[in-house]
Scaffold this motif. Structure first.
Motif, short mmCIF file in Angstrom:
data_model
loop_
_atom_site.label_atom_id
_atom_site.label_comp_id
_atom_site.label_asym_id
_atom_site.label_seq_id
_atom_site.Cartn_x
_atom_site.Cartn_y
_atom_site.Cartn_z
N GLY A 439 -2.14 30.18 34.55
CA GLY A 439 -1.81 30.87 35.65
C GLY A 439 -0.30 30.79 35.77
N VAL A 440 0.37 32.03 36.24
CA VAL A 440 1.73 32.20 36.45
C VAL A 440 1.82 32.64 37.81
CG1 VAL A 440 3.68 33.34 35.73
CG2 VAL A 440 2.15 32.88 33.95
N GLY A 441 3.02 32.01 38.61
CA GLY A 441 3.48 32.40 39.80
C GLY A 441 4.82 32.91 39.70
N LEU A 442 5.15 33.92 40.45
CA LEU A 442 6.47 34.55 40.81
C LEU A 442 6.84 34.64 42.17
CD1 LEU A 442 6.49 37.11 37.74
CD2 LEU A 442 7.67 34.82 37.61
N VAL A 443 7.75 34.04 42.66
CA VAL A 443 8.23 34.36 43.95
C VAL A 443 9.77 34.39 44.08
CG1 VAL A 443 8.36 33.07 46.12
CG2 VAL A 443 6.27 33.02 44.93
N GLU A 444 10.16 35.34 45.00
CA GLU A 444 11.64 35.60 45.41
C GLU A 444 11.95 34.57 46.42
OE1 GLU A 444 15.50 36.98 44.71
OE2 GLU A 444 13.62 37.51 43.60
N GLY A 445 12.38 33.22 45.91
CA GLY A 445 12.84 32.22 46.82
C GLY A 445 14.25 32.66 47.28
N TRP A 446 14.82 32.05 48.23
CA TRP A 446 16.13 32.58 48.89
C TRP A 446 17.03 32.39 47.89
CZ3 TRP A 446 20.73 29.60 49.43
CH2 TRP A 446 20.58 27.98 49.19
N ARG A 447 17.28 31.63 46.84
CA ARG A 447 18.14 31.58 45.54
C ARG A 447 17.99 32.72 44.79
NH1 ARG A 447 18.29 25.92 46.17
NH2 ARG A 447 20.72 25.10 46.82
N GLY A 448 16.88 33.18 44.43
CA GLY A 448 16.35 34.25 43.54
C GLY A 448 14.82 33.86 43.00
N THR A 449 14.53 34.61 42.00
CA THR A 449 13.21 34.48 41.53
C THR A 449 12.79 32.96 40.80
OG1 THR A 449 13.34 36.71 40.88
CG2 THR A 449 11.39 35.49 40.17
N ILE A 450 11.87 32.45 41.30
CA ILE A 450 11.18 31.26 41.00
C ILE A 450 10.02 31.54 40.17
CG2 ILE A 450 10.21 28.81 41.65
CD1 ILE A 450 11.60 29.25 44.52
N ALA A 451 9.89 30.89 38.91
CA ALA A 451 8.79 30.98 38.02
C ALA A 451 8.00 29.54 37.89
CB ALA A 451 9.04 31.60 36.91
N HIS A 452 6.70 29.48 37.97
CA HIS A 452 5.82 28.49 37.58
C HIS A 452 4.74 28.97 36.66
CE1 HIS A 452 6.88 25.43 41.16
NE2 HIS A 452 7.80 26.15 40.87
N ARG A 453 4.52 28.26 35.44
CA ARG A 453 3.27 28.39 34.89
C ARG A 453 2.66 27.09 34.72
NH1 ARG A 453 1.00 28.20 29.91
NH2 ARG A 453 -0.05 30.23 29.05
N ILE A 454 1.42 27.25 35.00
CA ILE A 454 0.44 25.96 34.85
C ILE A 454 -0.73 26.27 33.88
CG2 ILE A 454 0.79 25.49 37.31
CD1 ILE A 454 -2.61 26.33 36.78
N GLU A 455 -1.08 24.97 33.33
CA GLU A 455 -2.55 25.18 32.60
C GLU A 455 -3.36 24.05 33.03
OE1 GLU A 455 -1.80 24.85 28.48
OE2 GLU A 455 -0.99 27.10 28.34
N LEU A 456 -4.60 24.02 32.99
CA LEU A 456 -5.69 23.22 33.43
C LEU A 456 -6.46 22.85 31.97
CD1 LEU A 456 -6.92 25.13 36.57
CD2 LEU A 456 -5.37 23.16 36.46
N ASP A 457 -6.92 21.50 31.90
CA ASP A 457 -7.73 21.02 30.97
C ASP A 457 -9.10 21.36 31.24
OD1 ASP A 457 -8.38 18.93 32.80
OD2 ASP A 457 -7.23 17.69 31.97
N THR A 458 -9.93 20.94 30.34
CA THR A 458 -11.39 21.20 30.42
C THR A 458 -12.05 20.43 31.68
OG1 THR A 458 -11.91 19.28 29.01
CG2 THR A 458 -11.83 21.26 27.92
N HIS A 459 -11.38 19.52 32.33
CA HIS A 459 -12.02 19.05 33.34
C HIS A 459 -11.45 19.73 34.69
CE1 HIS A 459 -13.84 15.89 30.94
NE2 HIS A 459 -12.53 15.69 30.32
N GLY A 460 -10.50 20.56 34.51
CA GLY A 460 -9.79 21.20 35.56
C GLY A 460 -8.71 20.32 36.01
N ASN A 461 -8.24 19.64 35.47
CA ASN A 461 -6.97 18.94 35.90
C ASN A 461 -5.66 19.64 35.53
OD1 ASN A 461 -8.19 17.02 37.27
ND2 ASN A 461 -8.72 15.87 35.25
N LEU A 462 -4.57 19.17 36.05
CA LEU A 462 -3.05 19.69 35.48
C LEU A 462 -2.79 19.31 34.11
CD1 LEU A 462 -1.45 19.94 38.72
CD2 LEU A 462 -2.03 21.97 37.59
N SER A 463 -2.84 20.08 33.21
CA SER A 463 -2.10 19.50 31.95
C SER A 463 -0.81 19.87 31.59
CB SER A 463 -3.24 20.06 30.67
OG SER A 463 -3.11 21.51 30.74
N ARG A 464 -0.19 20.77 32.08
CA ARG A 464 1.03 21.17 31.98
C ARG A 464 1.43 22.22 33.07
NH1 ARG A 464 5.90 21.09 31.42
NH2 ARG A 464 7.14 22.20 29.32
#
Length: 507
Positions: A439-464
């Motif tokens: 999944g990807v998140g994009l938000v206009e933080g006070w300094r500008g656009t913040i971007a996060h990209r997350i991946e989950l493994d087969t167990h639903g834990n954060l892998s990246r």
């Protein structure tokens, strides 16, 4: 080489061969997409494929909010990546980051020097790879960073930092100067590489909130909201409307208290201490409101995966009083000839440079770029009446006035949103997730656009978890704005007018 893949929906993934990377990237760039994020992944071998280095390019456009990912796989024993630096300055910096942290070999990059890891980091050790092992001993601790040397009659160098007279994190600036005029500036960052992206790995999605809130302390809401949006994007979870409203309110409160702080700090850097004192008074008032809203002066705890919660919300009268107070201080500052003289025409970032560098936030908008993720990538249908202020002079005065205009816009937005929600705890059911997902998140933080990209493994834990603070985009613009006409005494003022995050950059 094949023709470029054409996105067929608002959220597409293109699996590209290495030879086709440039074609796809150029096509999307010409179609109005900008590069928001590049994430490298060390994928271990499984039943379907051998171990690889996978590179993900996230391209975004809007409105309407459109996102396209380009995925490229590289063999683990020969991760050769054709550089896009000739067509995208930002891509070239992401490539150097991946070179340092994942051992990717760049072909055709015109400046493949280290970016993140300093000279004393050992060669051949790539800390973001799963096979990195424990860190070896540092080498070459006395080796100097290869700064560009400017030579000529009367040219001399001024080193500043990395340790500063304040509580900010370290950063080194090397000035080449004639008289007081700055000819060239080189910024050297990443003195405190914290490895925060690795700290997310193995956690449940709900367990990443505390880390996200601490990526850059003054952007607790911005980064945590971006992270939660990425998790919710992976989970196909939609928070309640009330939670979306509260999130938008918290985001604007964070914008206001930081902008107010910067207004006074810029006044302080030209010796106008009375303005600084009054903005600190207003800031303290805002921080106390923050504490009543979420229980924390920096608004931690208000955003969670699947929802949002607040204990209290102020009334419109309080916000209008704060706005009037801010404008009284601003009027005093702009009536002072010294302030106006020092702000006007100082550290100019022209639109073409701002565009080529890929600047974001108030830095971009002060140089004439019409970009704002609240409008371009809205996380909820709340910004239909949003006014995005734009100025074109690109100097300190423009960055000052953009902040004033954004405070006004934020207060107007909060007053409107307060009519739609009451304090409370609003959450959707957020169950453990089976993977793999991303999944990807994009938000206009006070300094500008913040971007996060997350991946989950087969167990639903954060892998990246890949994090991009707007400071990563904006730091290269500061030396460009300083070079040429700015004098050395104006460096603190120019630096504060950008007010970039060391912590958000030095992940």
């Amino acid at each position: 080489m094949t023709s470029p893949a054409v996105p067929d929906r608002a959220d597409s993934v293109i699996d590209a061969d290495v030879a086709d990377l440039g074609v796809n990237f150029t096509y999307l760039s010409s179609a109005g997409y900008r590069l928001a994020l590049v994430a490298a992944h060390h994928d271990l071998a499984d039943d379907k494929q051998p171990a690889t280095i996978r590179v993900v390019y996230v391209m975004v456009a809007g409105p309407p909010d459109t996102r396209v990912e380009i995925h490229v796989r590289l063999p683990i024993d020969a991760p050769d990546l054709p550089s896009l630096a000739d067509v995208s300055f930002t891509a070239g910096r992401f490539e150097r980051e991946m070179q340092d942290l994942f051992g990717i070999h760049l072909t055709g990059h015109h400046q493949p020097a280290r970016l993140v890891l300093h000279q004393h980091w050992p060669d051949g050790w790539y800390p973001m790879r799963h096979d990195a092992g424990p860190p070896p001993s540092f080498d070459n601790e006395t080796e100097s960073y290869p700064f560009l040397t400017v030579e000529g009659p009367g040219v001399y160098e001024i080193p500043v930092g990395p340790v500063h007279a304040g509580i900010i994190e370290p950063g080194h600036f090397r000035f080449s100067v004639v008289g007081e005029t700055i000819l060239n500036v080189k910024a050297r960052l990443w003195f405190v590489h914290k490895g925060i992206e690795r700290l997310f790995e193995g956690r449940r999605p709900q367990g990443g909130v505390e880390l996200a809130e601490r990526i850059s302390g003054d952007s607790a809401v911005g980064h945590n909201l971006t992270y939660c949006l990425a998790v919710e994007n992976a989970a196909a979870c939609t928070p309640p409307h009330e939670a979306q409203v509260i999130r938008a309110i918290l985001l604007e409160f964070e914008r206001i208290y930081n902008h107010v702080t910067d207004l006074g700090a810029m006044g302080n850097d030209v010796g106008f201490g009375i303005a600084h004192a009054h903005t600190m008074r207003i800031r303290e008032q805002l921080l106390r409101l923050n504490a009543r809203i979420t229980g924390h002066r920096l608004l931690r705890g208000g955003v969670v995966p699947g929802g949002a919660l607040v204990d209290w919300l102020p009334d419109a009268t309080t916000l209008h009083e704060i706005r009037a107070d801010v404008h009284q201080v601003v009027d005093i500052m702009l009536a002072n000839a010294t302030v106006v003289d020092r702000f006007t025409g100082t550290a100019v970032l022209v639109k073409d440079d701002a565009t080529q560098i890929g600047t974001l936030g108030y830095v971009a908008r002060a140089s004439g770029l019409d970009i704002d993720a609240r409008r371009d990538h809205p996380f909820a249908d709340l910004y239909e009446h949003l006014s995005v202020p734009i100025l074109t002079d690109g100097d300190v005065m423009s960055r000052f006035k953009i902040r004033v205009a954004e405070i006004d816009c934020s207060i107007e937005l909060i007053v409107e949103l307060l009519q739609r929600v009451l304090p409370g705890d609003y959450r959707s059911a957020f169950d453990p997730l089976d993977g793999p997902r991303h999944g990807v998140g994009l938000v206009e933080g006070w300094r500008g656009t913040i971007a996060h990209r997350i991946e989950l493994d087969t167990h639903g834990n954060l892998s990246r978890v890949k994090i991009v603070d707007p400071s990563f985009f904006n730091w290269p613009a500061l030396p460009v704005a300083l070079a040429g006409d700015t004098i050395v005494p104006d460096f603190p003022l120019a630096n504060k007018s950008f007010n970039l995050s060391y912590a958000g950059n030095d992940l």
